[in-house]
Design an enzyme around this catalytic site. Structure first.
Site, PDB file in Angstrom:
ATOM      1  N   CYS A  54      -0.520   4.208   1.924  1.00 52.03           N
ATOM      2  CA  CYS A  54      -0.213   3.945   3.361  1.00 52.03           C
ATOM      3  C   CYS A  54       1.288   4.468   3.789  1.00 52.03           C
ATOM      4  CB  CYS A  54      -0.479   2.544   3.992  1.00 52.03           C
ATOM      5  SG  CYS A  54      -2.047   1.873   3.317  1.00 52.03           S
ATOM      6  N   ASP A  55       2.239   3.761   3.214  1.00 48.83           N
ATOM      7  CA  ASP A  55       3.642   3.515   3.431  1.00 48.83           C
ATOM      8  C   ASP A  55       4.686   4.409   2.660  1.00 48.83           C
ATOM      9  OD1 ASP A  55       2.858   1.758   5.354  1.00 48.83           O
ATOM     10  OD2 ASP A  55       3.111   0.002   4.163  1.00 48.83           O
TER      11      ASP A  55
ATOM     12  N   CYS B 289       0.995  -1.150  -0.077  1.00 44.24           N
ATOM     13  CA  CYS B 289      -0.135  -0.081  -0.077  1.00 44.24           C
ATOM     14  C   CYS B 289       0.863   1.213   0.045  1.00 44.24           C
ATOM     15  CB  CYS B 289      -0.890  -0.024   1.145  1.00 44.24           C
ATOM     16  SG  CYS B 289      -1.963   1.368   1.366  1.00 44.24           S
TER      17      CYS B 289
END
Ligand code: NDP
Length: 312
Positions: A140-141, A137
């Site tokens: 997200c990261d 992701c």
């Protein structure tokens, strides 16, 4: 089914942010939901280290902490939990039937929040470095990879989108694709191909993820020439698709060809009256904890209104 068996007002299947938000709302509405949370409760956030984009946590929060808080919140208002997997459902007549092994639960409504799972290459080294440089992701990261060279595996729209997104942080993004053409839509592919920070490695596969405590290289193979080489890299994003967890509902709920549940526009209603779906199981576009939570709220409100309309 025995005639005296209790019929739950709401049965929620799945315990990620969508299911737990549905539980918070429906328990606060006094519907005393029963949640079948699964043996690996908490969903995809349980394998996410830092969550920096969930509103309300200025300093960030870990995925497991966030899920533990949501669960406590749902429990506080009276949600009951079964920490086992739902194994079979029958949504053909009401009350709906949900089995956990040979234990049968009856529900006036069912909220499906079983989520989706990111697909992985299936390498042992990929698993070893999960959250240590390997992610599925970018949203997200990505921000953890400032000025680092990263690679994205995949050739679909997700891979294009993630690669483009990652150029905001990474010094360079390599797209590693197994074929000589992208599956992605032309507009998304062109955007990636035109981005000066993105370089494509065609007909190439990742054979091994290398590193010590954190990923520092990949062993890659060119499928055309059979050449194998080591490529230094600080992060690896797997973008080869997601699989919605809908096997349980096959033949019972309307699904897209890809397996995602179909909900009626601007609602959580499925094609079966009284059955609602929320979170990633019905959303392959946004796939964020906060959007899943939002749709869980919608499902709880839809279920509450539906029960009310039934004279409950
Ligand atoms: P897709 O299934 O479209 O693409 C998956 C990609 O990963 C393919 O290129 C495939 O290769 C590759 N792949 C699959 N398995 C492996 C493997 N084991 N090893 C190496 N490569 C592999 O998935 P997406 O997640 O990209 O997209 C899913 C859906 O969501 C699509 O309908 C897409 O259009 C949509 N979407 C739309 C977006 C938007 O419009 N903004 C953004 C993101 C997704 P191959 O091509 O060889 O099969």
């Amino acid at each position: 089914m025995n005639a005296a068996q209790n019929v739950e007002k709401v049965i929620i299947v799945g315990s990620g942010p969508a299911g737990l938000t549905a539980a918070v709302y429906s328990s606060r509405a006094n519907l005393k939901p029963l949640m079948i949370e699964g043996e690996e409760a908490g969903g995809q956030l349980m394998i996410t280290s830092d969550v920096e984009n969930y509103p309300g946590f200025a300093q960030g929060v870990t995925g497991p902490e966030l899920m533990a808080e949501m669960r406590k919140q749902a429990e506080r208002f009276g949600t009951r939990f079964i920490t086992r997997n739902a194994t079979r459902v029958d949504l053909s007549s009401r009350p709906f039937k949900v089995w956990v092994g040979d234990e049968l639960h009856l529900g006036k409504t069912v909220i499906v929040a079983t989520g989706a799972s990111a697909m992985y290459l299936g390498l042992e080294s990929e698993r070893k470095f999960y959250n240590k440089g390997v992610s599925a992701c970018a949203t997200c990261d990505g921000a953890f990879f400032k000025n680092v060279e990263v690679a994205v595996v995949g050739g679909g729209d997700t891979a294009m989108e993630e690669a483009n997104f990652l150029t905001r942080f990474a010094s360079k993004v390599h797209i590693i694709h197994r074929r000589d053409a992208f599956r992605a839509s032309k507009i998304m592919a062109d955007r990636a191909l035109k981005n000066p920070k993105i370089q494509v490695m065609w007909e190439t596969v990742v054979e091994e993820v290398l590193g010590d405590k954190f990923v520092n290289a990949l062993r890659i193979k060119n499928l055309k020439t059979d050449e194998v080489k080591t490529m230094p890299i600080g992060g690896l994003f797997i973008a080869i698709g997601h699989k919605p967890n809908t096997a349980l509902f096959e033949g019972q709920l309307e699904m897209e060809e890809s397996g995602y549940l179909v909900t009626k526009p601007k609602s959580s209603h499925t094609n079966v009256d009284g059955v609602f779906a929320c979170g990633d199981v019905q959303d392959h576009v946004y796939r964020q904890a906060v959007t899943a939570a939002g749709s869980g709220c919608m499902a709880a409100i839809d279920a509450e209104r539906w029960l009310e309309a039934q004279g409950e």
